[in-house]
Write a protein that holds these residues in place. Structure first.
Motif, PDB file in Angstrom:
ATOM      1  N   GLN A 109      -4.627   4.462  -1.602  1.00  0.00           N
ATOM      2  CA  GLN A 109      -4.575   3.032  -1.645  1.00  0.00           C
ATOM      3  C   GLN A 109      -5.005   2.462  -0.111  1.00  0.00           C
ATOM      4  O   GLN A 109      -6.009   1.715   0.295  1.00  0.00           O
ATOM      5  CB  GLN A 109      -3.732   2.528  -1.746  1.00  0.00           C
ATOM      6  N   HIS A 127      -8.722   2.751   1.416  1.00  0.00           N
ATOM      7  CA  HIS A 127      -9.544   2.199   0.460  1.00  0.00           C
ATOM      8  C   HIS A 127     -10.395   1.164   0.777  1.00  0.00           C
ATOM      9  O   HIS A 127      -9.595   0.368   2.466  1.00  0.00           O
ATOM     10  CB  HIS A 127      -8.402   1.761  -1.062  1.00  0.00           C
ATOM     11  N   ALA A 159      -8.528  -2.073   1.281  1.00  0.00           N
ATOM     12  CA  ALA A 159      -7.068  -2.008   1.582  1.00  0.00           C
ATOM     13  C   ALA A 159      -6.189  -2.623   2.289  1.00  0.00           C
ATOM     14  O   ALA A 159      -7.410  -3.037   3.872  1.00  0.00           O
ATOM     15  CB  ALA A 159      -7.099  -0.426   2.146  1.00  0.00           C
ATOM     16  N   VAL A 184       1.192  -1.468   0.109  1.00  0.00           N
ATOM     17  CA  VAL A 184       0.071  -0.089   0.525  1.00  0.00           C
ATOM     18  C   VAL A 184       0.704   1.367   0.116  1.00  0.00           C
ATOM     19  O   VAL A 184       1.622   1.640   0.577  1.00  0.00           O
ATOM     20  CB  VAL A 184      -0.502   0.070   1.397  1.00  0.00           C
TER      21      VAL A 184
END
Lengths: 87, 696, 288, 161
Positions: free
Chosen positions: B149, B152, B155, B144
């Motif tokens: 990211q 998210h 993630a 990540v």
């Protein structure tokens, strides 16, 4: 009476209000009085008889280095903010 | 540099003496961390993760241990496991557990370059060859590498057991280590009352502090479980406290000797190699030195957080700001602490805005654990807000300097975090900018064909901490004064601290002899950072010098057998008020003072100094065909307070500006999808080399 | 780093003998500015480094009737501090004077730059547009190949095991010849080309009778841009023709996106730099 | 050492800061390591070990090089000068003095490299232009000063010498 500004995350103690008038000749007394108003708030501010690590108190525009023994004026403005590290 | 008028006349302060440590530095004699030589010294190497995010399933060191010349091998099994409790130190934050796990990965690697094992051997090449023989079995996880990211919903979670704090609520299974909010006034009402609202999001790249000297550490662990450490650091006491935590020792068992330091800019506050050198020394029973490669420095230390900053401003038709909002998402790296509190404090710091709301997100990503870098958090947010302010001015046809003056923060302005400003100097900086030759000059003088020019102006803020410092003074028998202190000197603080002592004592700066000493030899002193050293350690020197004068007067009274009130000390001369016969120089007295050596010391724990503001103007020239950008003129206007040694104040401004130019134009961590930094060398990291004038 | 031995042979035969003995476990050392970094970084595991700087043929600059003969280990500064070389080969000097900084130029050589075969090498484009011949020594004797055939892929060259580069044979420029090299870097110094172009022209009576354009950092090796070069043959020196050649160069290259630049930017740069180097080459040719 | 049995140390004769010496060194170590670890003079600094910072600048036969990009073995028969050779018993070199007076150093780690490179320039060209100074020193990185004071110091030394 000193004016205390509560940080966002402690405002649930005060039903959302961010400015509280509290008595106290020093920070320790002020926090004890705050605890009387909002039971439980002291645990968020004090640990081992000191301000919690990571927390600072800004009194009249200056971050106190004395902590709980810092004397307050009649009209002092007190903010509790995250301590800022780094260089 | 232009100085504003001073009310007070100084003799030493404001002059430009040669710095005390300068001779050693221009002759190559100065000893930096990597230069240390000790009897029996052996060298080491660190095994670092090739993956950005992986579980360590097994580490097999047996092959490495068999190699002749290998003296000790260590993994995280050699470190005590620490609790997830907040450290109480004033300058370093984060938990003890994370401190330890950043030094040496425990069960999981958080970024490429994360230390996994270390060894010591008879020479460097043996160590480097042997370290390759350590076998690590990794289960590779999805990396990540940016805030989008990481935030998210699907993630991968980097710190699995970590209890995050989201607006005071404890949250598990998130990459957002901390969500803080600061709000004042009714921001939504402010926007609805505004005539004009503009929003902007900037994407900040990750950058490195880029000091030329790689990290290093040398340690001896003795038979009494005392550890001596020599290292290049911004804070010997922070190293002492951090190392003692990681090793599970009392602080008094760790003695840190700060070596000369080859740059830091905030990046040499954290510890990296020191505990490893200590354990390797314990196991090998030899002094052990570890030095990073440049690639290690890029991949495993620093950097300054990248991330995203979104700002929104509402202004009325007269150009007065009514409301502002910021969403700050900064990359902490593999462990928490992306300086979002500092960023939040800085984002609207230059303006008087009646209603503000700031949301800050401390975001864990698979990059090295971020370190302070020249006002951590401030450049990231300044870039966002100052760009937005410029865009508003450009859209409305307002003069960007006048707009800033109209909305300027002053003494008594309520800051976005709440407290009122005490005395500050931003307005003065803006007015100085307005009066500067640069601002008044024509932009297009000497413009080459095919080139275009632009001029930008921006303000910025840093709050300048105070904290703890201690200074010892001793009058030498030749009348000079030995000054010992604990602030490691990166850019001339020995000189500026000595000058403050010299000013009080009324002697030349050269007659104060400063030494930065180890942690056993001076009282606790906080880091060299946060713009505190000249101020706080200087303040201790100022107080100690006053005490030294008292001591001189008392002992002179003893010597002359007169009342102490009768003695006057002035500019290195001691005399009697009433008896003109009684007069001696400091040197004459120092050689034969009654009652033992004349010494004094003072310690301080200071509040912050009110904060410093700057206004910078830059002219850039752009090649229309290639986009090549050169900075052709740059002016920095900075509220420095009183410049103790103006040359080094200028140097700080010039150096800081050059780093900023590098950040703005070229520097970045270029990451692969796998979370590998692809430009981990000076060649491709592209920090600023000589800014060569385009005319030659 | 895998420990290796150091040899400094004083003639070509001894060097060939060492190369034969150590095979792929040996590398030649000229300036060392690439090889030492690569060896340290683990790219090769060597048993022998063969310092070729004691071999006379590799370290001298020699003028023959038709050529300038530059030993493969001649450091850059010896070229740009030589007034005769500078005045006759300004296109080569463009590159020799911008490889690294002064420290690097004290050591780095065009031959080493060529052998390192980096796609972004500064030294190779100018050699291509000067129609340079590479003189190679090997176990089977000496051979010569055109420099545009020398590099085969990133970091790989045409040298067989046991061979090494002795010198670069650069034809003396005829009248009407001009060449130039320019690269784009975001800083002003000490950088690797994002894209770079070398161009040469021969101008006769207002017409371009010969031209060579070479591109770097936009393919696996520095490349001779054949289509763009041939387009100019027999053409008048005109804005339009030069622009068209630049466009062809830009369209014909196939760069990749990496940390130094992306495809679109690199192609664009090739167009700009082709035009700039053609202009400068023409100026040097005395064309305008 | 594991796989270095076949690698023997080699003996070289070299002159460092005017002093001829014989050294026994591993054949694969750099000149930088040779100076710091074998000769024991640590004024020459390592910043990157790949020729991109200039902190390890020394001269070999009066040419500046990055000593990390030279093998120790290569200095056999050569004349090497480092920062330690710059001052004389009579005092500092004008450049060293100018760097001090102009505050052309902050942390000081890059300073030896800058001084050796600047001296080499002034030895060749006593009165270089500002542009020439900046070009000559382009291979030296400084992270602290922003370079301006370094240029001024070299200019000052050039005027004074």
């Amino acid at each position: 009476m000193a004016i205390v500004y509560l940080p966002y995350k402690l405002r649930h103690f005060s039903m959302g209000s961010n400015v509280i008038d509290v008595n106290g000749k020093n920070l320790k007394e002020l926090i004890n009085n705050l605890e009387n108003l909002f039971p439980g708030i002291k645990l968020e501010l004090v640990e081992n008889n000191k301000l919690k690590p990571g927390l600072s108190a800004v009194i009249d525009g200056r971050t106190t280095r004395l902590g709980l023994i810092h004397k307050l004026k009649e009209d002092s403005e007190v903010h509790f903010l995250p301590a800022i590290a780094g260089g | 540099m232009v100085s504003t008028s001073d009310k007070k006349e100084y003799k030493v302060i404001g002059t430009r003496p040669i710095r005390h440590d300068g001779y050693d530095k221009v002759t190559g004699r100065a000893q930096y961390g990597a230069d240390i030589k000790l009897p029996g010294l052996v060298l080491g190497a660190v095994l670092r993760s090739p993956h950005a995010h992986a579980i360590i399933k097994n580490i097999d060191t047996s092959e490495a241990e068999k190699i002749p010349g290998v003296l000790a091998v260590m993994t995280s099994d050699d470190l005590p496991r620490l609790d997830d409790v907040q450290r109480a130190s004033s300058e370093e934050s984060g938990s003890e557990k994370h401190l330890s796990e950043n030094v040496l990965a425990y069960k999981k690697v958080m970024y490429k370059g994360h230390a996994v094992a270390a060894l010591a051997a008879i020479d460097q090449n043996t160590a480097e060859e042997a370290i390759k023989k350590i076998k690590v079995d990794y289960e590779i996880l999805e990396p990540v590498i940016n805030v989008d990211q990481a935030m998210h919903k699907d993630a991968p979670i980097i710190l699995e057991d970590f209890e995050a704090d989201h607006l005071g609520k404890k949250v598990l299974n998130t990459n957002v280590a901390l969500h803080e909010r600061y709000d004042f006034g009714d921001v939504e009402k402010g926007f609805s009352n505004s005539d004009f609202v503009l929003e902007k999001e900037v994407n900040m790249q990750t950058v490195h502090q880029g000091y030329i000297e790689p990290h290093n550490a040398t340690a001896i662990w003795d038979e009494e479980n005392r550890v001596k450490i020599w290292t290049s650091t911004q804070g010997s006491f922070v190293v002492r406290d951090s190392v003692s935590k990681v090793l599970g020792l009392d602080v008094s068992r760790v003695r840190v000797t700060p070596m000369e330091i080859g740059g830091g800019f905030g990046g040499k506050i954290p510890i990296y190699l020191e505990p490893l050198a200590a354990i390797l020394s314990k196991k090998s029973r030899r002094p052990v030195k570890l030095v990073m490669t440049r690639t290690d420095v890029f991949e495993a230390t620093g950097p300054a957080p990248g991330g995203k900053v979104k700002v929104k401003l509402g202004v009325d038709s007269s150009g007065k700001m009514l409301a502002a909002k910021a969403v700050i998402k900064l990359e902490a790296g593999g462990f928490p602490e992306a300086f979002i509190e500092a960023a939040s404090k800085c984002v609207f710091s230059c303006y008087d805005i009646p209603s503000t709301r700031i949301d800050g997100y401390d975001v864990i990503v698979n990059k090295p654990s971020s370190a302070p870098y020249r006002a951590p958090g401030s450049p990231q947010v300044a870039f966002a807000i100052e760009t937005l302010v410029d865009e508003i001015c450009s859209e409305k046809g307002w003069n960007p300097l006048e707009f800033r003056i109209k909305n300027v923060a002053r003494k008594g302005t309520r800051t976005a975090l709440g407290p009122l400003y005490t005395r500050i100097g931003l307005e003065e900086c803006l007015k100085a900018a307005k009066k500067s030759d640069h601002w008044k000059s024509k932009l297009d003088d000497n413009l080459s064909p095919g080139k275009k020019r632009g001029r930008g102006i921006a303000s910025g803020y840093w709050f300048n901490i105070g904290f703890k410092s201690h200074v010892n003074l001793a009058l030498n028998t030749d009348g000079t004064v030995a000054l010992t202190e604990g602030s490691t000197d990166i850019g001339g603080t020995r000189a500026s601290i000595s000058m403050q002592a010299a000013e009080v004592l009324g002697i030349p700066a050269e007659d104060v002899r400063p030494t930065v000493v180890d942690t056993d030899s001076i009282g606790y002193t906080d880091v060299t950072g946060g713009s505190r050293t000249c101020y706080a350690t200087g303040y201790a020197a100022y107080l100690a010098s006053q005490k030294l004068i008292q001591e001189i007067e008392e002992k002179a009274a003893l010597k002359w057998d007169i009342d102490v009130e009768e003695v006057i000390y002035e500019n290195g001369i001691i005399k009697s008020k009433s008896d003109s016969e009684l007069k001696m120089t400091l040197k004459e007295f120092a050689d034969d003072s009654p009652g033992g050596p004349i010494t004094a010391n003072a310690s301080v724990d200071l509040e912050e100094a009110g904060g410093g503001f700057g206004v910078h103007i830059a002219d850039v020239e752009i090649d229309e065909s290639t986009g090549k950008t050169d900075v052709v003129r740059y002016t920095a206007i900075q509220d420095c307070g009183k410049a103790i040694h103006p040359s080094y104040v200028e140097g700080q401004l010039q150096g800081g500006a050059t780093q900023g130019i590098g950040w703005a134009l070229n520097e970045e961590y270029y990451m692969s999808r796998d979370g590998i930094m692809e430009n981990s060398s000076y060649l491709d990291y592209r920090n600023a080399y000589f800014l060569r004038p385009s005319d030659d | 780093m895998h420990p290796y031995n150091y040899y400094a042979p004083e003639n070509i035969n001894d060097a060939l003998g060492l190369l034969e003995k150590f095979g792929s476990k040996a590398r030649c050392l000229a300036g060392g500015t690439d090889i030492l970094v690569q060896t340290r970084g683990g790219r090769f595991e060597l048993d022998a480094i063969i310092d070729v700087k004691n071999i006379p043929e590799l370290t001298k600059v020699e003028w023959t009737k038709d050529h300038l003969l530059v030993g493969s280990a001649v450091p850059c500064y010896l070229l740009y501090e030589d007034e005769k070389v500078t005045s006759q080969f300004p296109g080569i000097i463009d590159a020799a004077s911008l490889i690294g900084g002064i420290q690097i130029q004290s050591r780095a050589s065009l031959g080493g730059n060529l052998c390192n075969a980096s796609p972004s090498a500064d030294g190779i484009c100018p050699l291509i547009v000067h129609n340079t011949i590479c003189v190679i020594a090997g176990p089977k004797g000496s051979r010569e190949i055109s420099v545009d055939q020398f590099c085969v892929s990133p970091g790989k060259n045409v040298l067989d095991e046991g061979e090494f580069l002795v010198s670069l044979k650069i034809p003396l420029p005829n009248s009407g010849f001009g060449a130039a090299y320019e690269r784009f870097i975001p800083r002003n110094e000490m950088d690797i080309a994002v894209a770079a172009v070398g161009s040469s022209v021969v101008v006769d009576g207002g017409k371009i009778t010969n031209s060579k354009i070479a591109l770097a950092a936009v393919g696996p090796t520095p490349i001779y841009a054949e289509k763009a070069s041939e387009f100019l043959l027999g053409k008048d020196v005109s804005e339009d023709n030069l622009d068209q050649a630049s466009q062809i160069a830009q369209d014909s290259c196939s760069p990749i996106t990496d940390m130094r630049g992306d495809v679109e930017f690199r192609k664009h740069l090739i167009g700009v730099l082709t035009r700039r180097t053609l202009d400068l080459a023409l100026e040097r040719a005395g064309g305008n | 050492m594991a796989n270095s049995k076949k690698v023997k140390k080699i003996q070289i004769t070299t002159t460092i800061n005017g002093q001829e010496m014989e050294l026994l060194i591993p054949p694969y170590i750099s000149l930088l390591e040779t100076l710091r670890e074998i000769v024991g003079i640590t004024g020459t600094k390592e910043g990157c070990n790949d020729g991109n910072c200039g902190a390890c600048t020394v001269t070999i036969d009066r040419r500046i090089v990055d000593s990390c990009l030279v093998l120790g073995a290569e200095i056999d028969g050569k004349n090497v000068e480092t920062i330690e050779g710059m001052a004389t018993p009579e005092g500092l070199h004008p450049l060293q003095q100018a760097f001090l007076e102009e505050a052309a150093l902050q942390c000081g780690i890059c300073t030896p490299g800058f001084l050796v490179a600047s001296k080499n320039l002034l030895d060749k060209e006593p009165n270089p232009s500002e542009g020439r100074i900046r070009h000559w020193l382009a291979g030296n990185l400084c992270r602290c000063t922003g370079y301006d004071k370094i240029v001024k110091a070299v200019q000052k030394a050039s005027e004074n010498s």
